[in-house]
Design an enzyme around this catalytic site. Sequence first.
Site, mmCIF file in Angstrom:
data_model
loop_
_atom_site.group_PDB
_atom_site.id
_atom_site.type_symbol
_atom_site.label_atom_id
_atom_site.label_comp_id
_atom_site.label_asym_id
_atom_site.label_seq_id
_atom_site.Cartn_x
_atom_site.Cartn_y
_atom_site.Cartn_z
ATOM 1 N N LYS A 197 0.856 -1.175 0.000
ATOM 2 C CA LYS A 197 0.000 0.000 0.000
ATOM 3 C C LYS A 197 0.895 1.229 0.000
ATOM 4 C CE LYS A 197 -3.663 2.380 2.445
ATOM 5 N NZ LYS A 197 -4.609 2.328 3.551
ATOM 6 N N ARG A 207 -10.873 10.892 1.650
ATOM 7 C CA ARG A 207 -10.968 11.706 2.869
ATOM 8 C C ARG A 207 -12.352 12.338 2.983
ATOM 9 N NH1 ARG A 207 -7.059 9.607 3.647
ATOM 10 N NH2 ARG A 207 -4.992 10.057 2.846
ATOM 11 N N ARG A 218 1.326 10.053 5.600
ATOM 12 C CA ARG A 218 1.454 8.655 6.020
ATOM 13 C C ARG A 218 2.751 8.035 5.545
ATOM 14 N NH1 ARG A 218 -3.663 8.021 7.608
ATOM 15 N NH2 ARG A 218 -5.404 8.596 6.257
ATOM 16 N N GLU A 234 7.368 -7.083 1.716
ATOM 17 C CA GLU A 234 6.087 -7.004 2.434
ATOM 18 C C GLU A 234 5.260 -8.268 2.170
ATOM 19 O OE1 GLU A 234 4.937 -4.934 4.572
ATOM 20 O OE2 GLU A 234 5.936 -3.006 4.347
ATOM 21 N N LYS A 249 -2.310 -1.625 -3.740
ATOM 22 C CA LYS A 249 -3.157 -0.436 -3.710
ATOM 23 C C LYS A 249 -2.292 0.813 -3.800
ATOM 24 C CE LYS A 249 -6.163 1.893 -0.524
ATOM 25 N NZ LYS A 249 -6.639 1.977 0.808
ATOM 26 N N SER A 275 -10.200 5.708 -4.682
ATOM 27 C CA SER A 275 -11.093 6.851 -4.891
ATOM 28 C C SER A 275 -10.610 7.805 -5.977
ATOM 29 C CB SER A 275 -11.258 7.596 -3.565
ATOM 30 O OG SER A 275 -9.998 8.025 -3.061
ATOM 31 N N TYR A 314 -15.334 1.020 -6.881
ATOM 32 C CA TYR A 314 -16.582 1.702 -6.542
ATOM 33 C C TYR A 314 -17.629 1.526 -7.645
ATOM 34 C CZ TYR A 314 -13.686 3.630 -2.899
ATOM 35 O OH TYR A 314 -12.853 3.746 -1.817
HETATM 36 C C1 PBG Z 1 -7.209 3.318 5.370
HETATM 37 C C2 PBG Z 1 -7.682 3.295 3.987
HETATM 38 C C3 PBG Z 1 -7.569 4.306 3.038
HETATM 39 C C4 PBG Z 1 -8.182 3.836 1.881
HETATM 40 C C5 PBG Z 1 -8.666 2.571 2.151
HETATM 41 N N1 PBG Z 1 -8.336 2.234 3.450
HETATM 42 C C6 PBG Z 1 -6.992 5.662 3.175
HETATM 43 C C7 PBG Z 1 -5.554 5.828 3.326
HETATM 44 O O1 PBG Z 1 -4.807 4.879 3.533
HETATM 45 O O2 PBG Z 1 -5.095 6.983 3.258
HETATM 46 C C8 PBG Z 1 -8.274 4.585 0.594
HETATM 47 C C9 PBG Z 1 -9.285 4.051 -0.365
HETATM 48 C C10 PBG Z 1 -9.539 4.959 -1.502
HETATM 49 O O3 PBG Z 1 -8.882 5.993 -1.695
HETATM 50 O O4 PBG Z 1 -10.466 4.637 -2.263
HETATM 51 N N2 PBG Z 1 -8.249 2.989 6.259
#
Ligand code: PBG
Length: 326
Positions: A197, A207, A218, A234, A249, A275, A314
């Site tokens: 990730k 967000r 992060r 990982e 991801k 997203s 989505y």
């Molecule tokens: C963390 C989490 C995130 C997303 C899924 N799980 C946010 C992040 O890590 O900043 C993002 C999913 C998306 O952008 O569609 N709980």
Amino acid sequence: MPFPTHRPRRLRSTPALRRLVAETTLRPRQLVLPMFVKEGAAEPAPVASMPGVVQHTRDSLRKAAAEAVAAGIGGLMLFGVPARHDATGSAGLDPDGVLNVALRDVRGEVGDATVVMADTCLDEFTDHGHCGVLDERGAVDNDATLAVYGRMAVAQADAGAHVVGPSGMMDGQVGAIRAALDAAGHADTGILAYTAKYASAFYGPFRDAVNSQLRGDRKSYQQDPSNVRESLRELALDLAEGADLVMVKPAMAYLDVLRAVAEAADVPVAAYQVSGEYAMVEAAAERGWLDRDRAILETLTAIRRAGADVVLTYWATEVAGRLDRD
Ligand code: PBG
């Protein structure tokens, strides 16, 4: 040689020929729908940066879950939007917290007709927006967070999740969650590990979807977009710790990572079309700059082609309606 002897175009000449030789399939059962549920909501609330996506009420969530099942999709991934946030994300562990209530509702609605999954992470629940608890210096405390993840996963399994999805990128999270689930009698609950990730700009609209205000970034726990070898490390750790499925991801900007992970993994591989990937296509289509439906299918096919067995998107329910079943 006046004419080419090899004519690849021959196999492209009719829809039936193209269908016969297509290498990649896209089926409803391969898609997982991420869903948001908002505590205390009276009406579904549109997410501004994700046209077509809403923060559900308990009722609308159940209804949308049933529609997704009717469309044949493979799974649901639930995210909670709590009314209150605190330093430790305690609402995520509370059996009466929004996510756990929603898991119970959805599992009651769909039973075993699809795979019910839960995001196992604190960022939706903390007031600072980080994926873990903080130490006295304000840094994310890896090992203190593991204990919280273990309790959170057990609460989610108690609430009916078939699979939990640790997405916080803490070291040891899969092993800690596996141990906690087993100790609580949930040996059959699976773990979809967010293995690779990345610290990505493409999570921007998320967000909005979870009303989270992150202070800082992060980068001390999510991966640097420069790296691919690190993902294989990982992966090795997640497999050793007992991951049942592994995930890459975001998807589209990381198809090389997805390919590398798919070649090395001996468990099913998922990819999350996040997203920002959704928002990019929707925004361009809204301006008439892309053929929306074709672009959506092309992105999902590309993610499958790169090696994903499962795709979180989505668009899952909508797209499933346009696909062949098995
Ligand atoms: C963390 C989490 C995130 C997303 C899924 N799980 C946010 C992040 O890590 O900043 C993002 C999913 C998306 O952008 O569609 N709980």
